[in-house]
Design an enzyme around this catalytic site. Sequence first.
Site, short mmCIF file in Angstrom:
data_model
loop_
_atom_site.label_atom_id
_atom_site.label_comp_id
_atom_site.label_asym_id
_atom_site.label_seq_id
_atom_site.Cartn_x
_atom_site.Cartn_y
_atom_site.Cartn_z
N HIS A 157 14.44 -8.34 -10.82
CA HIS A 157 13.17 -9.06 -10.99
C HIS A 157 12.76 -9.76 -9.69
CE1 HIS A 157 14.07 -8.52 -15.30
NE2 HIS A 157 15.28 -8.93 -14.98
N SER A 287 0.33 -8.45 15.50
CA SER A 287 -0.93 -9.03 15.02
C SER A 287 -1.77 -9.43 16.23
CB SER A 287 -0.66 -10.27 14.15
OG SER A 287 -1.84 -11.00 13.91
N ARG A 301 2.64 2.22 6.48
CA ARG A 301 1.97 3.52 6.57
C ARG A 301 2.53 4.48 5.54
NH1 ARG A 301 2.45 6.97 12.03
NH2 ARG A 301 1.20 5.24 12.84
N ARG A 336 -8.56 24.10 -1.63
CA ARG A 336 -8.68 24.04 -0.16
C ARG A 336 -8.33 22.66 0.37
NH1 ARG A 336 -12.19 28.16 2.23
NH2 ARG A 336 -13.06 29.49 0.59
#
Length: 482
Positions: A157, A287, A301, A336
């Site tokens: 949890h 940053s 990503r 496609r």
Amino acid sequence: MDGSGDEFMKYRSPLVSRYASKEMAYNFSDRKKFTTWRKLWIYLAKAEKALALPITDAQVAEMESHREDIDFAMAAEEERRLRHDVMAHVHTFAHCCPSAAPIIHLGATSCYVGDNTDLIMLRDGFDILLPKLARVADRLVNFAEKYADLPTLGFTHYQPAQLTTVGKRACLWLQDLTMDMRNLQRARDDLRFRGVKGTTGTQASFLQLFQGDHDKVDELDRMVTEMAGFKKAYLVTGQTYSRKVDVDSLASLASLGASIHKICTDIRLLANLKEIEEPFEKEQIGSSAMPYKRNPMRAERCCSLARHLMALISDPLQTAAVQWLERTLDDSANRRISLPESFLTADIILSTLQNITEGLVVYPKVIERHIRHELPFMATENLIMAMVKAGGNRQDCHEKIRVLSQQAAAVVKQEGGDNDLLARVQADPYFTPILGQLDSLLDPTTFIGRAPQQVRHFLDEEVRPLLEPYRAKMDVQIELEL
């Protein structure tokens, strides 16, 4: 480049322009697609010639000599005129093969080149992905083995739970990836060739060409299938191979996406705790506003693209469901997009995850500090058992521990202090009989159960044998363009 070129005036898929490997981008390229069409026309002509249709060696040689030199501009113009991509390429091929023109595509339908090429691309796509997945697993094997004995807080949890080890947690990731390896290998091995089946799958055109000789039609199908590198062809098809094949292929990739999303989410959570970090380049900026940040951008990503990969499975499911009777063309435009994008996306996240797993950084001192912070609470049962063995009363000891634990918890939660339960136990005369045992009672290695043994058994029994066929391809390293 100044950005004024035509390529910057239209949308480019970032899957190719930004992320994908050269080999996977080529696998779904027009060059690969249309040269494969020509190969298939050559296979068909060779097999038909071998089975005594009036095709000459010169015609086959002419086709082979022009297999690669595709005039894409002519093909595009022909398609604009004919509104049919296959016939556009038949005409383009025939233009450079005038003597072979009458026998190109003889007896075939568009799906002979279209579907068979798709199956070749799916097979070759799996052959690109499987070694990459094996390399990711191999890096995690090394990581799990290295940290098999390093205690760390377990979380259920997302709350601190009993200890595990860093290596055991990596084995949870590996278990999912080994399932994915088996799924991808099975999906790849289950692929068959569509073969030469005609317009509705009955092979009627080929039966007519061979004047009712069923054996020659069967042999034609077998020969072309073998030339294309497949062991078997589907025995029955409509105009197309069953679109359930696409479901099966893309489901294995979507499942891989789920595994990688979970792994990279875990890494992101551990990065927040500063226990583990993905590689961070010397001059990398986390940053633009906060110079101190080290964001887990590779893992982020992977999660971002894995969501796309998981979502793509809905396309072949919908397509398979709505194919009417022998075939409808509403599959074409969707396929496609969905077929190449699934393989391109899987390729990207595997390359990125390999880069992550080759450079994972572990901070044992941070992990140790987190254990020290939580372990006194986890050790309370051990303290009670030790006191009982020393002659104490279990209920009395439980009450003592309960009161001291709540006082320590108040320091942590209300005052922002460190967990001082151990100091409170040491200061309470009641616990004098076990003070000499506290170090051993609070040794983190006594709380990890069989985690190290499980790691080694799992790696030896399940993972290493699975990776053995890819051993020759393990040394490839990934340089990401960030």
